[in-house]
Write a protein that holds these residues in place. Structure first.
Motif, PDB file in Angstrom:
ATOM      1  N   THR A  51       0.832  -1.201   0.000  1.00  0.00           N
ATOM      2  CA  THR A  51       0.000   0.000   0.000  1.00  0.00           C
ATOM      3  C   THR A  51       0.867   1.251   0.000  1.00  0.00           C
ATOM      4  O   THR A  51       0.552   2.241  -0.675  1.00  0.00           O
ATOM      5  N   ALA A  52       1.971   1.224   0.740  1.00  0.00           N
ATOM      6  CA  ALA A  52       2.894   2.363   0.761  1.00  0.00           C
ATOM      7  C   ALA A  52       3.434   2.642  -0.637  1.00  0.00           C
ATOM      8  O   ALA A  52       3.546   3.806  -1.060  1.00  0.00           O
ATOM      9  N   MET A  53       3.747   1.591  -1.371  1.00  0.00           N
ATOM     10  CA  MET A  53       4.271   1.773  -2.726  1.00  0.00           C
ATOM     11  C   MET A  53       3.191   2.309  -3.661  1.00  0.00           C
ATOM     12  O   MET A  53       3.476   3.104  -4.567  1.00  0.00           O
ATOM     13  N   LEU A  54       1.947   1.910  -3.427  1.00  0.00           N
ATOM     14  CA  LEU A  54       0.846   2.457  -4.216  1.00  0.00           C
ATOM     15  C   LEU A  54       0.636   3.937  -3.908  1.00  0.00           C
ATOM     16  O   LEU A  54       0.401   4.747  -4.813  1.00  0.00           O
ATOM     17  N   LEU A  55       0.729   4.307  -2.639  1.00  0.00           N
ATOM     18  CA  LEU A  55       0.593   5.712  -2.261  1.00  0.00           C
ATOM     19  C   LEU A  55       1.661   6.563  -2.935  1.00  0.00           C
ATOM     20  O   LEU A  55       1.409   7.706  -3.339  1.00  0.00           O
ATOM     21  N   HIS A  56       2.856   6.015  -3.059  1.00  0.00           N
ATOM     22  CA  HIS A  56       3.930   6.741  -3.737  1.00  0.00           C
ATOM     23  C   HIS A  56       3.563   7.020  -5.190  1.00  0.00           C
ATOM     24  O   HIS A  56       3.895   8.098  -5.723  1.00  0.00           O
ATOM     25  N   GLU A  57       2.879   6.078  -5.829  1.00  0.00           N
ATOM     26  CA  GLU A  57       2.480   6.275  -7.219  1.00  0.00           C
ATOM     27  C   GLU A  57       1.514   7.449  -7.375  1.00  0.00           C
ATOM     28  O   GLU A  57       1.436   8.053  -8.445  1.00  0.00           O
ATOM     29  N   PHE A  58       0.802   7.779  -6.310  1.00  0.00           N
ATOM     30  CA  PHE A  58      -0.148   8.890  -6.349  1.00  0.00           C
ATOM     31  C   PHE A  58       0.468  10.179  -5.787  1.00  0.00           C
ATOM     32  O   PHE A  58      -0.241  11.151  -5.535  1.00  0.00           O
ATOM     33  N   GLY A  59       1.779  10.177  -5.573  1.00  0.00           N
ATOM     34  CA  GLY A  59       2.453  11.380  -5.099  1.00  0.00           C
ATOM     35  C   GLY A  59       2.274  11.675  -3.631  1.00  0.00           C
ATOM     36  O   GLY A  59       2.632  12.763  -3.171  1.00  0.00           O
ATOM     37  N   ARG A  60       1.775  10.706  -2.880  1.00  0.00           N
ATOM     38  CA  ARG A  60       1.554  10.924  -1.442  1.00  0.00           C
ATOM     39  C   ARG A  60       2.773  10.399  -0.672  1.00  0.00           C
ATOM     40  O   ARG A  60       2.712   9.409   0.033  1.00  0.00           O
ATOM     41  N   GLN A  61       3.893  11.119  -0.813  1.00  0.00           N
ATOM     42  CA  GLN A  61       5.157  10.629  -0.282  1.00  0.00           C
ATOM     43  C   GLN A  61       5.147  10.518   1.234  1.00  0.00           C
ATOM     44  O   GLN A  61       5.630   9.522   1.787  1.00  0.00           O
ATOM     45  N   ALA A  62       4.600  11.517   1.920  1.00  0.00           N
ATOM     46  CA  ALA A  62       4.603  11.491   3.382  1.00  0.00           C
ATOM     47  C   ALA A  62       3.810  10.293   3.907  1.00  0.00           C
ATOM     48  O   ALA A  62       4.279   9.567   4.798  1.00  0.00           O
ATOM     49  N   VAL A  85      12.466   4.086  -0.863  1.00  0.00           N
ATOM     50  CA  VAL A  85      13.251   5.255  -0.452  1.00  0.00           C
ATOM     51  C   VAL A  85      14.119   5.760  -1.602  1.00  0.00           C
ATOM     52  O   VAL A  85      14.280   6.975  -1.787  1.00  0.00           O
ATOM     53  N   LEU A  86      14.658   4.850  -2.405  1.00  0.00           N
ATOM     54  CA  LEU A  86      15.485   5.266  -3.541  1.00  0.00           C
ATOM     55  C   LEU A  86      14.675   6.033  -4.583  1.00  0.00           C
ATOM     56  O   LEU A  86      15.234   6.839  -5.337  1.00  0.00           O
ATOM     57  N   LYS A  87      13.368   5.808  -4.619  1.00  0.00           N
ATOM     58  CA  LYS A  87      12.526   6.512  -5.583  1.00  0.00           C
ATOM     59  C   LYS A  87      12.079   7.882  -5.081  1.00  0.00           C
ATOM     60  O   LYS A  87      11.549   8.680  -5.849  1.00  0.00           O
ATOM     61  N   CYS A  88      12.288   8.145  -3.790  1.00  0.00           N
ATOM     62  CA  CYS A  88      11.846   9.409  -3.194  1.00  0.00           C
ATOM     63  C   CYS A  88      12.888  10.499  -3.391  1.00  0.00           C
ATOM     64  O   CYS A  88      14.066  10.238  -3.644  1.00  0.00           O
ATOM     65  N   GLU A  89      12.438  11.741  -3.254  1.00  0.00           N
ATOM     66  CA  GLU A  89      13.359  12.865  -3.288  1.00  0.00           C
ATOM     67  C   GLU A  89      14.208  12.844  -2.022  1.00  0.00           C
ATOM     68  O   GLU A  89      13.972  12.054  -1.108  1.00  0.00           O
ATOM     69  N   ASP A  90      15.211  13.726  -1.948  1.00  0.00           N
ATOM     70  CA  ASP A  90      16.125  13.769  -0.815  1.00  0.00           C
ATOM     71  C   ASP A  90      15.333  13.887   0.491  1.00  0.00           C
ATOM     72  O   ASP A  90      14.613  14.863   0.712  1.00  0.00           O
ATOM     73  N   LEU A  91      15.452  12.862   1.329  1.00  0.00           N
ATOM     74  CA  LEU A  91      14.663  12.829   2.564  1.00  0.00           C
ATOM     75  C   LEU A  91      15.361  13.511   3.732  1.00  0.00           C
ATOM     76  O   LEU A  91      14.749  13.715   4.791  1.00  0.00           O
ATOM     77  N   ARG A  92      16.628  13.866   3.553  1.00  0.00           N
ATOM     78  CA  ARG A  92      17.359  14.475   4.666  1.00  0.00           C
ATOM     79  C   ARG A  92      16.709  15.778   5.124  1.00  0.00           C
ATOM     80  O   ARG A  92      16.782  16.140   6.292  1.00  0.00           O
ATOM     81  N   THR A  93      16.089  16.484   4.196  1.00  0.00           N
ATOM     82  CA  THR A  93      15.481  17.775   4.526  1.00  0.00           C
ATOM     83  C   THR A  93      14.228  17.623   5.388  1.00  0.00           C
ATOM     84  O   THR A  93      13.718  18.622   5.903  1.00  0.00           O
ATOM     85  N   LEU A  94      13.726  16.392   5.530  1.00  0.00           N
ATOM     86  CA  LEU A  94      12.503  16.183   6.299  1.00  0.00           C
ATOM     87  C   LEU A  94      12.748  16.168   7.804  1.00  0.00           C
ATOM     88  O   LEU A  94      11.796  16.180   8.587  1.00  0.00           O
ATOM     89  N   ALA A 147      13.673   8.659  10.429  1.00  0.00           N
ATOM     90  CA  ALA A 147      13.849   7.252  10.818  1.00  0.00           C
ATOM     91  C   ALA A 147      13.732   6.323   9.620  1.00  0.00           C
ATOM     92  O   ALA A 147      14.430   5.306   9.537  1.00  0.00           O
ATOM     93  N   VAL A 148      12.859   6.658   8.667  1.00  0.00           N
ATOM     94  CA  VAL A 148      12.658   5.790   7.509  1.00  0.00           C
ATOM     95  C   VAL A 148      13.911   5.775   6.627  1.00  0.00           C
ATOM     96  O   VAL A 148      14.265   4.730   6.051  1.00  0.00           O
ATOM     97  N   LEU A 149      14.611   6.906   6.524  1.00  0.00           N
ATOM     98  CA  LEU A 149      15.840   6.946   5.737  1.00  0.00           C
ATOM     99  C   LEU A 149      16.940   6.137   6.420  1.00  0.00           C
ATOM    100  O   LEU A 149      17.672   5.377   5.765  1.00  0.00           O
ATOM    101  N   HIS A 150      17.038   6.280   7.739  1.00  0.00           N
ATOM    102  CA  HIS A 150      18.021   5.490   8.474  1.00  0.00           C
ATOM    103  C   HIS A 150      17.734   3.997   8.332  1.00  0.00           C
ATOM    104  O   HIS A 150      18.657   3.193   8.149  1.00  0.00           O
ATOM    105  N   ALA A 151      16.450   3.623   8.409  1.00  0.00           N
ATOM    106  CA  ALA A 151      16.079   2.210   8.285  1.00  0.00           C
ATOM    107  C   ALA A 151      16.478   1.671   6.914  1.00  0.00           C
ATOM    108  O   ALA A 151      16.983   0.548   6.798  1.00  0.00           O
TER     109      ALA A 151
END
Length: 339
Positions: free
Chosen positions: A151-162, A189-198, A274-278
């Motif tokens: 489901t998380a991967m599906l949400l990413h397809e709809f631009g709902r990154q958070a 995570v590799l498909k997401c934009e730079d998460l460090r800024t979050l 935490a998700v980037l560290h994981a």
């Protein structure tokens, strides 16, 4: 027994088929069920017969079984699942979507059916049809970790990154022993934009690394929700407040037992979501944690990039991946019907 007692022949053969199936002898089980007569099979035996047909890739007879059941009325859930699996094996997306839609409309359908339906709709470009199913899944609390990650991967397809990352982190925490979860989290995570800024400061669902003047390093993951495992370096928000970490930024100092002989000073070296560290941890530790799993990701020390030798590990890894995919395709051609 079947030959000596003709009146009980069908029952004996059905029992034989059930026992052969339990022993993993699918071909022999199908033969026993066929000899007993498919029409005489009780529901539980009919299901096992259908399962065996799929496992030996006899899609023609499996489809014939579905067609015969459809002539008698609406297909039961297990038969709809069977019909869906046949369509998926034959890569007939339209038929699979039709059967899955029927399953989802039934109250007793599984959440997995909705996940697969939403994924198929996304893959064939029917995003608006998929959106409502993804919304339902995003608010479903009873998903398994695998379903939650899908489901998380599906949400990413709809631009709902958070929302996607939040759900992915929950799936990872619920099943951090599952290699499929590790692979999926890294891929997402590799498909997401730079998460460090979050994460600019220590807060809910963040990772913090501290360093002492003597060079000692320690780290914590602060989670907003349980379960919390201190043995894995995890902290609740209350613990982070008690430790003086909440709200700290890179470069800030944390002092314990100030003014006493046991005074300790730690400097915040790094703050990450935490998700980037994981995901980083999953990448670096995958081969050690799951040595029996197929090639996924590997870390190399390349040294001097001016030398062609530095790229040898990368070239070797690409070749290994090529060989792995070749074996997968050979297996597909050997066991699957023509497309």
């Amino acid at each position: 027994a079947a030959s000596q007692y003709p009146a009980q022949r069908a029952n004996c053969l059905i029992e034989l088929g059930l026992r052969l199936h339990s022993l993993g002898k699918r071909v022999e089980a199908v033969q026993a069920f066929d000899e007993a007569g498919v029409q005489s099979l009780p529901d539980h035996a009919l299901r096992l017969y259908a399962t065996s047909l799929m496992e030996i890739s006899d899609l023609v007879r499996a489809q014939a079984l579905v067609d015969s059941l459809a002539e008698k009325g609406p297909l039961p859930d297990w038969a709809l699942n069977l019909a869906t699996n046949i369509a998926l094996r034959q890569e007939d997306t339209d038929v699979a979507v039709k059967h899955l839609s029927s399953l989802v409309e039934r109250r007793n359908s599984t959440r997995g059916s909705r996940v697969i339906l939403a994924r198929l709709l996304v893959e064939c470009g029917r995003l608006e049809d998929a959106r409502s199913h993804v919304d339902v899944l995003a608010h479903e609390n009873a998903l398994s970790p695998i379903e939650r990650m899908e489901t998380a991967m599906l949400l990413h397809e709809f631009g709902r990154q958070a929302d996607s990352l939040k759900l992915a982190l929950r799936a990872f925490r619920d099943a951090h022993q599952e290699p499929r979860i590790h692979r999926a989290l890294v891929g997402l995570v590799l498909k997401c934009e730079d998460l460090r800024t979050l994460a600019s400061e220590v807060g809910p669902d963040t990772y913090v690394q501290l360093k002492s003047p003597e060079g000692q390093v320690r780290s914590h993951v602060v989670y907003a929700t349980p379960p919390i495992d201190p043995l894995r370096g995890e902290m609740s928000l209350d613990d982070a407040v008690a430790a003086g970490l909440l709200g700290r930024k890179v470069g800030d100092s944390v002092v314990y037992d100030r003014g006493s002989w046991s005074e300790q000073r730690w400097t915040v070296e790094q703050v990450l979501p935490a998700v980037l560290h994981a995901a980083q941890d999953a990448m670096t530790g995958f081969s050690q944690r799951f040595p029996r799993e197929p090639f996924f990701v590997r870390q190399f020390s390349v040294g001097d990039l001016k030398s062609v030798r530095a790229f040898a590990p990368f070239i070797a890894s690409v070749h290994a991946r090529k060989e792995y995919l070749r074996k997968v395709l050979d297996l597909y051609r050997e066991h699957m019907p023509p497309l």
